[in-house]
Structure formats: C-alpha cells, structure tokens
Write a protein that holds these residues in place. Structure first.
Motif, PDB file in Angstrom:
ATOM      1  N   HIS A   1       4.459   4.072  -9.009  1.00 49.82           N
ATOM      2  CA  HIS A   1       3.009   4.261  -8.962  1.00 49.82           C
ATOM      3  C   HIS A   1       2.670   5.427  -8.042  1.00 49.82           C
ATOM      4  O   HIS A   1       3.430   5.755  -7.112  1.00 49.82           O
ATOM      5  N   SER A   2       1.521   6.043  -8.275  1.00 47.78           N
ATOM      6  CA  SER A   2       1.076   7.172  -7.452  1.00 47.78           C
ATOM      7  C   SER A   2      -0.045   6.800  -6.502  1.00 47.78           C
ATOM      8  O   SER A   2      -0.597   7.673  -5.834  1.00 47.78           O
ATOM      9  N   ASP A   3      -0.399   5.521  -6.425  1.00 46.68           N
ATOM     10  CA  ASP A   3      -1.435   5.065  -5.491  1.00 46.68           C
ATOM     11  C   ASP A   3      -1.111   3.640  -5.081  1.00 46.68           C
ATOM     12  O   ASP A   3      -0.078   3.089  -5.467  1.00 46.68           O
ATOM     13  N   LYS A   4      -1.990   3.025  -4.316  1.00 51.07           N
ATOM     14  CA  LYS A   4      -1.751   1.688  -3.795  1.00 51.07           C
ATOM     15  C   LYS A   4      -1.511   0.691  -4.922  1.00 51.07           C
ATOM     16  O   LYS A   4      -2.223   0.694  -5.924  1.00 51.07           O
TER      17      LYS A   4
ATOM     18  N   TYR B   1       0.814  -1.219   0.000  1.00 54.02           N
ATOM     19  CA  TYR B   1       0.000   0.000   0.000  1.00 54.02           C
ATOM     20  C   TYR B   1       0.846   1.267   0.000  1.00 54.02           C
ATOM     21  O   TYR B   1       0.291   2.351   0.020  1.00 54.02           O
ATOM     22  N   ASN B   2       2.180   1.156  -0.001  1.00 52.65           N
ATOM     23  CA  ASN B   2       3.011   2.363  -0.001  1.00 52.65           C
ATOM     24  C   ASN B   2       3.418   2.761  -1.421  1.00 52.65           C
ATOM     25  O   ASN B   2       4.493   3.309  -1.643  1.00 52.65           O
ATOM     26  N   LYS B   3       2.552   2.442  -2.410  1.00 51.03           N
ATOM     27  CA  LYS B   3       2.708   2.854  -3.801  1.00 51.03           C
ATOM     28  C   LYS B   3       3.925   2.212  -4.468  1.00 51.03           C
ATOM     29  O   LYS B   3       4.530   2.783  -5.361  1.00 51.03           O
TER      30      LYS B   3
ATOM     31  N   TYR C   1      -9.118   1.800 -12.101  1.00 53.12           N
ATOM     32  CA  TYR C   1      -7.990   1.255 -11.353  1.00 53.12           C
ATOM     33  C   TYR C   1      -8.033  -0.263 -11.336  1.00 53.12           C
ATOM     34  O   TYR C   1      -9.074  -0.897 -11.399  1.00 53.12           O
TER      35      TYR C   1
ATOM     36  N   ASP D   1      -3.822   3.673  -9.263  1.00 48.52           N
ATOM     37  CA  ASP D   1      -3.602   4.924 -10.000  1.00 48.52           C
ATOM     38  C   ASP D   1      -3.968   4.776 -11.482  1.00 48.52           C
ATOM     39  O   ASP D   1      -3.604   5.608 -12.301  1.00 48.52           O
TER      40      ASP D   1
ATOM     41  N   SER E   1       9.369   1.423  -7.380  1.00 50.52           N
ATOM     42  CA  SER E   1       8.551   2.593  -7.085  1.00 50.52           C
ATOM     43  C   SER E   1       8.298   3.367  -8.371  1.00 50.52           C
ATOM     44  O   SER E   1       9.167   3.471  -9.221  1.00 50.52           O
TER      45      SER E   1
ATOM     46  N   SER F   1      -2.116  -1.081 -10.250  1.00 52.24           N
ATOM     47  CA  SER F   1      -2.305  -0.146  -9.149  1.00 52.24           C
ATOM     48  C   SER F   1      -3.650   0.557  -9.273  1.00 52.24           C
ATOM     49  O   SER F   1      -4.315   0.527 -10.315  1.00 52.24           O
TER      50      SER F   1
END
Length: 621
Positions: free
Chosen positions: A423-426, A402-404, A467, A445, A421, A443
C-alpha cells in the motif's frame, strides 16, 4: 630659457571626470550671479559718487555755518541763507539715499547668503544624483549582461524542448502501438484461458464420471462380497486380530477385506464344527467390516482422486452463541497502552483478547476471574495499530498499521512473522478470510488488496474511488466501507464491484453477523445501520440522544447471537440497541472519560471489552 615642454600624457578618466564636474559647477554658479554681480557693482559705484559728493558738501557747510550768527544786518545776505537751506535739503536727500542704498545692500547681501545656501544644497543633491546615476548605470550594465545570458539560456531551452517534444511524440506513438499490441495479447490470453478452463472442465467432468462409475462398481462388488461373508460362521475371539492385521498391513480395497472375512469365517466353521450360524457373531462381524470399509473409503477420499485437486481447506466453524448476556457493570479497568488504544478483538476461545494502540504494540490478555491479565506483547510494528484480527483457529494475529503495511504474528512469538507491504498510504483495516492463508486489507490509498499469507504475496488489488476505512469478508464476498459514504461489495471470484449501498455519513466500521445475513455499519452521521444482505436493503437505523461517533475509526459490533448492536460514543458512554425492535436497550456510563474507539463482544456472549483514546480498556460483565 627652458627647453620645449614635452607633451603631457593623456589624463586619466577620473581626472577628466573631475574637470567636467568643475566646469559644470562653474557654469551653474556663474549663471546664478550673472545679474547679481552687475547690480552690486552699480550700487558700489553710486555709493562712491555719493561719498565724493558728500565730501564736497561737508567743507561748504562748515564755511556757511558762522554766517548764520551775524547781527541784524544780515538782511543783505539773503542769497546765502537760501544756499544753506538748499544744502541742508541736499544733505537730507543724501542721507535718505544713503539709508536706502544701505537697505538695498543688506537685502542684496541676504539674498547672496540665501542663494549660496541654495547653491550648496543643489550641489549636494547633484552629487547624490550623479552617484545614484553611476550606480544605476552599473546596475543597468549588469542587468543587460544578465539579460544576454538569459536570452542564450532561453534559446538553448527552446532547442532542448523541441528535441524533447520530438522524442515525446516518438515515444507516444510507440506507446500507442504497444498498447494496441498489449490489448490484442490480453484478448488472446483471455480467450486461450477461457478455452483452457473449458477443456479442463470437460476433462474433470469425464474423469469424475469415470471415477463415479468405478466407485459404484466397487460398491456393488463389496456389497456382494459382504453378503457372502455374512452367510459364514465367524469366530468372534479371533476376528478382531485378523481384521486389525489387515488394516495394519495397509489393505486398501474392500474386496480384500471381504475376502479375508470370508476366509476367516471358513476357518472358524471348521474349528467349531457348528452346523448353525450365530446371529450375534454374524452381525458383529458385518458391522466391523462395514466400519473398516467406510474407513478405507474415507482414506481414499482424503488422498484425493479428482483431477481438479483438493479444494483449499477451510477453518473449522466457530461455535455461535445462542443467547448473549447484556453487560451491566464494569468488572476491570486498566491502562493497557502508553497512548491511545485504537483496536480490540476477542479470540475464538473467548478468553484471549488483543488490543492495539498508537504506541505500536499489541498486547494479548486473558480473562481470569473477571480480571484482565497480561499474557504476551507482540512487537515489531512499524506504526500505530489501527486494526487487529484473530484467525478462526486463534493461532495468528493480523494487524493494520500506519506504516503502509499489515503485519502477521503467531501467538506465542513476540516478533512479527510476515509483513504485507504494497500500500502507498495508511492501512486502516486487515481481516482474515474464512479460507486458510488468505487475508484482505483496506487502505487510505483507495485500494483493497487480497493476500496469500503463505507467500506474503498480493494476489489481487481492487482500485476504489474513495479511501477505505474498514473491510469484512464472507464466503465469496468482500465488503468495504469508504469515506465517500458508500458500502461496496466485491465478488472474490470476479474483478468488478457487484453492488453499492449509499449511507449518510462517512463509514467508520463494518461488522458481519455469524450467519453472514446481516451487516452492521457505523458512520459519522451518528447512526448505526443494519443491512439485510438477502435483499440488500437497510433494515434498521439506530440513533440515540447523546450518541456521537467520535472518530473515523470508531468500531461497532453485533452481539454473537445478532440480537444486539453495540457502539461507543465520544463522551465515553456505551450504547446497546435491540436489533429486532430498533429500540435503545441500555447505555453504560462510568470508567471512560474520553471517546470510545472500539468495542468487542466475546463469542461466548459473556463479556464485552471497550477501549478509548485515554489508554483505558474496560471489561464489562
């Protein structure tokens, strides 16, 4: 006599204000008593006149009173009696007038008191209104000053907006020009790339043709030399050593091997001096030579001679279960995490199991004697685990968090090896591809990304309208399930979506069969669907009384032999359907008291593991 008085200094503003207030008050009070004072004065004058008149009448009455008691001779004094009666009448009238005047005076006095009270109330109200008027005047002055300041700011902002609008128009014109130039450059680059690919393809075809001709010529030469060598007598005891020395010293050409075999056969013939040829020795030597030649040819192929380079190696295929065994009872129940368990997955060896939960840990378990035993804990995740996956070799674990980001661990190492890393969402799903060092993530996003794990680099980003809840990977296809009730297919070699299959309900999970011919989807309309990828059509729809999809990340799976479909319900029950008939095969109740989030079926087909929102993992047999 005093001297001339010096002119007084001008009075202060507050003194003038007080004088004006007093004059205003005097005028107001005087207007109220202008009619009352004259009337009161007239009454006082009448009262004085009546008092004087009464004082004059009093001695006359005293003098007339004794005459009323004379004898019978009073007849001669009739005029005096008339005078006395008139005086009595006047006195009564005077008393009545006095009483009336007294009442009028009382009323006037009461009116004076009432008017005075009203005057005091009006004065207090006047003072309050004057103070309020002064406060409002100060407020008006302050607001006027603020208005002037804001008007100045508005003017400045208008000037600034005009300047910014001019700059924006200029930048927009430049951007249009740059976009046009970029499009031209992209078209040129695409055209040049296409030409380059064509040139490379032609060069590769020509090179492959030359290599094929050369190999054919070498094979013809080797076959001829082998035929010559087969006609010679060979010493069996010494030929292995000689042939082994050839291989050890790096003989790479079959012609050299055939020549050595020929020389060795000549030496043996001179040594034994036998006029005939041994069939067994010849056949043995020939088979050995063929083996050596094949090994050398294979070695040359491994070294590579193609201009296009060696294709990316694929993982060795995972053994497929022939017949899966239906689970019937729970063998082991454990609290595997500190909070909700979201994901579970078996390794390719069927004994190693990974679970991931909201406590940001991944626990590895081994199945020993029908029990789950803790093997290792993988740490360093930046958020709740939503998905776990083993690579086909079983040496790496990939997890979505869940930290993108998605994170990669090597089995045996507690800390994360790589963090993907971008992605801008979960990140809701992370899966390995079949080729080495490649993965796919989905994701919330609204993107699906392909990753080069060797460099931890995003090689491709796919933008989607909704999404993503889950992804699976085939040979050359990526399949994603989305919240807009659609399953999308993406060619890993092309930029666009190749197909869209609508389903009823938000897609929560996808599972691809081992033969890559069937896809299992689970959705929030409380159904499972089997899609035949050969015809891109829904083949079966599974429903059951009591089956409820508990969350947007509920996972369903095929059995290893694709005979059954397995999913967990919101009431903790496991449901198993027969894929061929579409009927409910069985339902398993027991240890789970909360919604089942995910299930996993081992590759050998002997065990099933389910995890729920209450921290439990259940091993079924």
């Amino acid at each position: 006599m005093a001297g001339p008085v010096a002119p007084a200094a001008p009075a202060a503003p507050w003194k003038r204000h007080i004088v004006r207030q007093l004059r205003q008050r005097d005028r107001t009070q005087k207007a109220l008593f202008l009619e009352l004072v004259p009337a009161y004065n007239r009454l006082l004058e009448k009262a004085e006149v009546l008092a004087q008149f009464s004082e004059k009448l009093q001695p006359e009455l005293n003098n007339v009173t004794p005459t009323t008691h004379q004898g019978p001779w009073e007849e001669a004094s009739e005029p005096d009696l008339d005078q006395v009666s008139s005086l009595a009448t006047l006195r009564m009238k005077w008393q009545e007038e006095e009483e009336r005047l007294r009442l009028v005076c009382g009323e006037m006095a009461y009116q004076v008191v009432v008017k005075r009270a009203a005057l005091e109330a009006l004065e207090s109200e006047l003072e309050e209104r004057q103070s309020s008027l002064a406060a409002h005047g100060a407020r008006v002055a302050q607001l006027e000053e603020t208005r002037v300041q804001l008007a100045g700011q508005v003017g400045e902002r208008l000037v600034l907006n005009a300047a910014q609008r001019t700059a924006y128009d200029t930048l927009r014109a430049h951007a249009v020009l740059h976009e046009a130039a970029l499009r031209r450059l992209e078209e040129e680059a695409h055209h040049l790339l296409k030409q380059l690919v064509q040139v490379k393809a032609r060069a590769a075809a020509q090179c492959n043709l030359r290599i094929e001709r050369r190999e054919r010529a070498k094979q013809v030469q080797v076959s001829q030399e082998l035929k010559k060598a087969a006609k010679k007598t060979v010493n069996i005891s010494e030929s292995p050593d000689t042939l082994g020395s050839v291989v050890r010293h790096g003989a790479e050409t079959p012609a050299l091997v055939a020549e050595l075999v020929y020389l060795e056969s000549e030496a043996c013939e001179k040594k034994w001096k036998r006029p005939f040829r041994s069939a067994s020795a010849t056949s043995l030597t020939l088979s050995r030579c063929v083996d050596v030649v094949k090994g050398l040819l294979d070695f040359k192929k491994r070294r590579g001679h193609s201009i296009g380079g060696v294709p990316e190696p694929r993982y060795q295929s995972i053994p497929v279960c022939v017949v899966a065994r239906l689970p019937t009872q729970a063998q082991d129940v454990l609290d595997v995490h500190l909070s909700e368990v979201n994901a579970v997955h078996f390794g390719p060896n069927s004994n190693l199991l990974a679970t991931g939960g909201a406590d940001r840990f991944i626990h590895l378990w081994t199945i020993v004697g029908g029990r789950l035993e803790a093997s290792q804990t993988l740490e360093g995740a930046g958020g709740s685990i939503t998905s776990v996956d083993f690579d086909p070799s079983g040496s790496q674990v990939l997890a979505a968090t869940y930290n993108k980001a998605a994170q990669l661990w090597k089995v045996g190492e507690a800390q994360s090896k790589e963090t993907l890393s971008g992605h801008s969402d979960k990140v809701t799903a992370a899966k390995f591809k079949l080729t080495r060092h490649q993965a796919v993530t989905g994701s919330r996003d609204r993107t699906v990304k392909e990753w080069d794990l060797g460099r931890a680099y995003c090689s491709r980003t796919i933008n989607v309208l909704s999404y993503c809840n889950d992804v699976v990977c085939g040979d050359h296809v990526i399949i994603s399930g989305h919240n807009d009730q659609k399953i999308r297919f993406w060619d890993s070699r092309g930029p666009h979506c190749t197909q869209v299959i609508p389903v009823q309900g938000r897609v929560t999970s996808l599972n691809l069969s081992h033969d890559q011919l069937h896809l299992l989807s689970c959705s929030r309309d409380d159904t499972l669907k089997v899609i035949d990828l050969r015809v891109s059509n829904i083949r079966q729809v599974f429903r059951a009384d009591g089956f409820k999809c508990g969350s947007d990340w509920t996972k369903a799976v095929f059995s290893p032999d694709r005979s059954y479909a397995l999913a967990g319900s919101s009431d903790g029950t496991l449901y198993i359907w027969d894929v061929d008939t579409g009927k409910l095969e069985s339902s398993l109740r027991g240890p789970h008291c909360t919604a089942v989030n995910a299930v996993a079926w081992c590759y050998s087909g002997s065990h099933v593991v389910s995890v729920d929102q209450g921290r439990k993992a259940v091993l079924w047999h």
